[in-house]
Design a protein around this motif. Structure first.
Motif, short mmCIF file in Angstrom:
data_model
loop_
_atom_site.label_atom_id
_atom_site.label_comp_id
_atom_site.label_asym_id
_atom_site.label_seq_id
_atom_site.Cartn_x
_atom_site.Cartn_y
_atom_site.Cartn_z
N GLN A 121 -14.35 2.11 -11.07
CA GLN A 121 -14.27 3.25 -10.26
C GLN A 121 -13.22 3.18 -8.84
O GLN A 121 -13.34 2.23 -8.38
N ARG A 122 -12.50 4.01 -8.81
CA ARG A 122 -11.61 4.06 -7.53
C ARG A 122 -11.72 5.45 -6.95
O ARG A 122 -11.32 6.52 -7.53
N ASN A 123 -12.06 5.26 -5.81
CA ASN A 123 -12.28 6.56 -4.76
C ASN A 123 -11.29 6.86 -3.73
O ASN A 123 -11.01 5.69 -3.12
N SER A 149 -10.88 -1.71 -0.51
CA SER A 149 -9.95 -0.47 -0.29
C SER A 149 -8.69 -1.13 -0.38
O SER A 149 -8.27 -2.19 0.04
N LEU A 169 -4.76 10.68 -9.27
CA LEU A 169 -5.34 9.96 -8.15
C LEU A 169 -4.18 9.97 -7.13
O LEU A 169 -4.09 10.28 -5.90
#
Length: 239
Positions: free
Chosen positions: A2-4, A23, A97
């Motif tokens: 998961q990458r936010n 991050s 993204l």
């Protein structure tokens, strides 16, 4: 994995990986960190020592969001000097993204959005003339499998922190990086841990601590020691 997308304190974006508790850039400011660590302490520092050079070869470990490449593109335009930029990224970001990243807006350089997009969408494993002063190549491989096309002047070492990827901060890795550098070449990284500095020294680098970006007291800049000696010998011969 998961990458936010998150907003850092200078208003620019970064990407977080909750699973690793890391991050891609500092939460204190993605743009300010990249400008300080990689552009000011690395790229501009090298040019200050090589004012008459016709080009600079840059290698970035971890293409990630593309921010460091974008900032270097802008620097190449400002200097009107050629930059050859190579980077590796084993796990590239999904473009849905990437297209949300606000770096061109944060830099007030909206004209450069298509250029930024092209860094992510261009074909892998081949050089692309992104601008008249910026030749770009990215490879989707691990660092251990990478070989530069020519000796490197500046290395942006932007791997995830040692706690997340300890295998990328060993003396063996830094020996490989040292071998990639041209005489007088420079490596910069945001990391200033004692273990990392000792690994660099064991690999044969000359290492100095310099002031870090906002939110971090120090960072590291490493150079080829023989390059420093060669410059000193040249200067002595000219005196």
């Amino acid at each position: 994995m998961q990458r936010n997308l998150i907003v850092t304190k200078d208003g620019s974006h970064t990407v977080a990986i909750p699973e690793w508790e890391v991050s891609y850039h500092s939460v204190y400011g993605a743009v300010q960190e990249s400008l300080h660590v990689f552009i000011e302490a690395g790229f501009r520092h090298w040019w200050s020592l090589n004012e008459n050079a016709s080009q600079c070869v840059v290698f970035e470990m971890g293409f990630g969001t593309g921010l460091n490449a974008l900032l270097t593109t802008l620097e190449a335009r400002r200097r009107q000097r050629m930059v050859v930029y190579e980077t590796v990224e084993a796990f590239p970001l999904e473009f849905n993204l990437v297209e949300k990243l606000n770096y061109c807006y944060a830099l007030e350089e909206s004209f450069w959005q298509p250029v930024f997009d092209s860094l992510h969408t261009c074909e892998w494993n081949t050089f692309h003339p992104i601008t008249n002063f910026f030749s770009f190549k990215k490879e989707k491989i691990l660092l251990r499998n990478y070989s530069p096309s020519q000796p490197v002047d500046v290395i942006y070492y932007d791997a995830f922190a040692p706690a997340a990827q300890p295998e990328l901060w060993t003396s063996e890795v830094f020996e490989k990086l040292l071998a990639m550098l041209a005489p007088g070449g420079v490596l910069v990284t945001y990391c200033s841990k004692g273990d990392v500095r000792r690994a660099m020294l064991a690999a044969g680098f000359h290492v100095e601590k310099v002031a870090g970006p906002i939110g971090k007291r120090e960072m590291l800049r490493a150079t080829r020691a023989e390059g420093r000696r060669q410059r000193a010998e040249i200067e002595q011969g000219q005196s």
